[in-house]
Design a protein around this motif. Sequence first.
Motif, mmCIF file in Angstrom:
data_model
loop_
_atom_site.group_PDB
_atom_site.id
_atom_site.type_symbol
_atom_site.label_atom_id
_atom_site.label_comp_id
_atom_site.label_asym_id
_atom_site.label_seq_id
_atom_site.Cartn_x
_atom_site.Cartn_y
_atom_site.Cartn_z
ATOM 1 N N CYS A 125 -27.652 4.699 20.317
ATOM 2 C CA CYS A 125 -27.877 4.395 21.727
ATOM 3 C C CYS A 125 -27.226 5.403 22.664
ATOM 4 C CB CYS A 125 -27.362 2.995 22.040
ATOM 5 S SG CYS A 125 -28.210 1.684 21.134
ATOM 6 N N ALA A 126 -26.045 5.885 22.299
ATOM 7 C CA ALA A 126 -25.309 6.776 23.200
ATOM 8 C C ALA A 126 -25.831 8.202 23.180
ATOM 9 C CB ALA A 126 -23.821 6.773 22.835
ATOM 10 N N SER A 127 -26.707 8.527 22.251
ATOM 11 C CA SER A 127 -27.163 9.906 22.092
ATOM 12 C C SER A 127 -28.311 10.234 23.049
ATOM 13 C CB SER A 127 -27.626 10.145 20.657
ATOM 14 O OG SER A 127 -28.138 11.458 20.510
ATOM 15 N N GLN A 128 -28.356 11.481 23.480
ATOM 16 C CA GLN A 128 -29.476 12.009 24.259
ATOM 17 C C GLN A 128 -30.296 13.006 23.451
ATOM 18 O OE1 GLN A 128 -30.437 11.080 27.249
ATOM 19 N NE2 GLN A 128 -28.704 9.791 27.851
ATOM 20 N N ASN A 129 -29.911 13.225 22.210
ATOM 21 C CA ASN A 129 -30.558 14.225 21.351
ATOM 22 C C ASN A 129 -31.703 13.580 20.572
ATOM 23 O OD1 ASN A 129 -31.329 16.196 19.557
ATOM 24 N ND2 ASN A 129 -29.341 16.372 18.537
ATOM 25 N N PRO A 130 -32.944 13.894 20.872
ATOM 26 C CA PRO A 130 -34.072 13.228 20.198
ATOM 27 C C PRO A 130 -34.205 13.571 18.726
ATOM 28 C CG PRO A 130 -34.866 15.029 21.557
ATOM 29 C CD PRO A 130 -33.408 14.893 21.861
ATOM 30 N N ALA A 156 -34.760 5.542 31.120
ATOM 31 C CA ALA A 156 -35.931 4.770 31.540
ATOM 32 C C ALA A 156 -36.358 3.726 30.513
ATOM 33 C CB ALA A 156 -37.104 5.719 31.822
ATOM 34 N N MET A 157 -35.936 3.884 29.251
ATOM 35 C CA MET A 157 -36.181 2.885 28.217
ATOM 36 C C MET A 157 -34.830 2.327 27.786
ATOM 37 S SD MET A 157 -39.106 4.967 26.033
ATOM 38 C CE MET A 157 -39.669 3.562 25.062
ATOM 39 N N TYR A 158 -34.746 1.001 27.675
ATOM 40 C CA TYR A 158 -33.452 0.393 27.378
ATOM 41 C C TYR A 158 -33.628 -1.079 27.025
ATOM 42 C CZ TYR A 158 -34.075 -0.902 32.331
ATOM 43 O OH TYR A 158 -34.580 -1.359 33.522
ATOM 44 N N ASP A 159 -32.547 -1.677 26.525
ATOM 45 C CA ASP A 159 -32.520 -3.107 26.249
ATOM 46 C C ASP A 159 -32.063 -3.867 27.494
ATOM 47 O OD1 ASP A 159 -33.385 -2.886 23.612
ATOM 48 O OD2 ASP A 159 -31.353 -2.619 22.842
ATOM 49 N N TYR A 160 -32.529 -5.088 27.589
ATOM 50 C CA TYR A 160 -32.195 -5.938 28.734
ATOM 51 C C TYR A 160 -30.676 -6.009 28.919
ATOM 52 C CZ TYR A 160 -32.173 -10.064 31.774
ATOM 53 O OH TYR A 160 -31.969 -10.927 32.819
ATOM 54 N N PRO A 161 -30.213 -6.040 30.171
ATOM 55 C CA PRO A 161 -28.770 -6.024 30.430
ATOM 56 C C PRO A 161 -27.985 -7.061 29.623
ATOM 57 C CG PRO A 161 -29.981 -5.846 32.489
ATOM 58 C CD PRO A 161 -30.995 -6.075 31.419
ATOM 59 N N GLY A 162 -26.937 -6.567 28.961
ATOM 60 C CA GLY A 162 -26.034 -7.453 28.246
ATOM 61 C C GLY A 162 -26.491 -7.913 26.885
ATOM 62 N N THR A 163 -27.602 -7.389 26.372
ATOM 63 C CA THR A 163 -28.116 -7.893 25.093
ATOM 64 C C THR A 163 -27.778 -7.011 23.898
ATOM 65 O OG1 THR A 163 -30.255 -6.771 25.384
ATOM 66 C CG2 THR A 163 -30.064 -9.034 26.221
ATOM 67 N N ASN A 164 -27.414 -5.741 24.114
ATOM 68 C CA ASN A 164 -27.266 -4.858 22.958
ATOM 69 C C ASN A 164 -26.330 -3.692 23.241
ATOM 70 O OD1 ASN A 164 -27.719 -3.983 20.325
ATOM 71 N ND2 ASN A 164 -29.549 -2.810 20.864
ATOM 72 N N GLY A 165 -25.155 -3.977 23.750
ATOM 73 C CA GLY A 165 -24.122 -2.960 23.905
ATOM 74 C C GLY A 165 -24.577 -1.750 24.679
ATOM 75 N N LYS A 166 -24.374 -0.560 24.092
ATOM 76 C CA LYS A 166 -24.680 0.693 24.769
ATOM 77 C C LYS A 166 -26.173 0.951 24.918
ATOM 78 C CE LYS A 166 -20.389 3.065 23.502
ATOM 79 N NZ LYS A 166 -19.795 4.244 22.812
ATOM 80 N N CYS A 167 -26.983 0.166 24.235
ATOM 81 C CA CYS A 167 -28.433 0.305 24.398
ATOM 82 C C CYS A 167 -28.925 -0.399 25.666
ATOM 83 C CB CYS A 167 -29.170 -0.264 23.190
ATOM 84 S SG CYS A 167 -29.015 0.713 21.683
ATOM 85 N N ILE A 180 -39.342 2.540 32.319
ATOM 86 C CA ILE A 180 -40.590 2.598 31.564
ATOM 87 C C ILE A 180 -40.715 1.383 30.650
ATOM 88 C CG2 ILE A 180 -41.769 3.823 29.674
ATOM 89 C CD1 ILE A 180 -40.887 6.430 30.981
ATOM 90 N N ALA A 181 -39.613 0.997 29.998
ATOM 91 C CA ALA A 181 -39.662 -0.144 29.076
ATOM 92 C C ALA A 181 -38.332 -0.875 29.067
ATOM 93 C CB ALA A 181 -40.023 0.316 27.674
ATOM 94 N N VAL A 182 -38.401 -2.213 29.091
ATOM 95 C CA VAL A 182 -37.226 -3.071 28.941
ATOM 96 C C VAL A 182 -37.442 -3.929 27.699
ATOM 97 C CG1 VAL A 182 -35.693 -4.757 30.004
ATOM 98 C CG2 VAL A 182 -37.027 -3.211 31.448
ATOM 99 N N HIS A 183 -36.486 -3.881 26.788
ATOM 100 C CA HIS A 183 -36.603 -4.524 25.480
ATOM 101 C C HIS A 183 -35.694 -5.748 25.387
ATOM 102 C CE1 HIS A 183 -35.946 -4.140 20.863
ATOM 103 N NE2 HIS A 183 -37.085 -4.779 21.083
#
Length: 297
Positions: free
Chosen positions: A183-188, A245-256, A265-268
Motif C-alpha cells: 500500500c505504501a509503495s508508489q512503484n508499479p 485516486a484508487m484506495y480502500d474506504y477510510p479506516g478499513t485497511n490501514g495504509k491502503c 477513481i475507485a473506492v474499495h
Amino acid sequence: MPSRWLVLASLSSISLLLYFLFLLFTLQIKSPLLLLSPSNSPISLDTAPRPKTVQFSLLIGILTRPDSYDRRHFLRLIYGIQSSPIAEIHVKFVFCNLTKNEQRIFVALEILRFDDIIILNCTENMNSGKTYAYFSSLTQILPRRYDYVMKADDDVFIRLIPLASSLGPLPRTDMYYGFVIPCASQNPFVEYMSGMGFVLSWDLVQWIRESSIPANNTYGPEDKTVGKWLKMGNKAKNRFSNKPAMYDYPGTNGKCSHELISETIAVHRLKRWDQWLDVLTFFNVTKTLKPSEMYHL
C-alpha cells in the motif's frame, strides 16, 4: 442512530423483492450503460454507433456470485448513470457455474433483461482459479475484442469518467494498471496490483489464454497470482499505479485507506450500506436528477 440502522436493515431485506419486480416490470432498455440518441431517447451501447470522440474500449468484469442478486441490481444503477465521452465501456457480471434451480431461473431472467452476465465454466471460488478462468475465457467467448479488460470486485465504486481519462493517454499494449501493493509503495513494478480493480491490455489477455505460465499457476490470492504470471512471463513492461485516486474506504485497511477525495477513481471495501451511502453522497451521484411534478425528494 438505532433507527438509522433499522432503516438500512429493512432496505437490505426487501432489496431482493424489489430487484425481481424491477426485472419483471421495468420497460427501459436492456443495457445498463446508456447514451442519448439525437432524439434524447436512451439507446444501448451495444447497438449505438461509436462516437468519433471515442478513443478506446474497455470491458469491466465485476467478479461476484450467482446469489448476489441485490448487489448486481444496485451496481446496475451505479454504472447505468455513468458513461465517458472518450471510452466505450461495457460492464459485465462474472461468476462460475450455477448450482441451484432457482439460480437457473433468476439468472436467466437477468440475462434476458440485461444481457450483462458471463458464466464461467468453473466452481465458485475466491483463490482457486476464478480469475484465470475469467481472463483465459474472454478471447473465446466474447464476440469482439476490447483495448482493455478490467477485473473488479463487487464492493468497489468506480467512477467511469476519471477512470477513462486516466487510461486515455496510456499504451494500448503490454499494459498493467491499478493500485500497486504494498500500500505504501508508489512503484508499479515492486509487486502486483490490488484485486479491487486492475486493467490489462488485450494482448495480455490473449497471452493468459495461450501461455502455459498462467495455466500452471492458478491457485493462490488472485491479484498476487496475476502479478506472478506477468513477472514469470516478462510481461507488462508498461505499468501504472494510480494513487491516491484508487484506495480502500477510510479506516478499513490501514495504509491502503485514506479519506474520500474529489479526484477518486475507485473506492474499495464498501461492505455495508452506510459506507455506500457515504460515498454516493460525497460524490453527489444524483446531481443530474431533474425536477418533476411526479416526485419530491
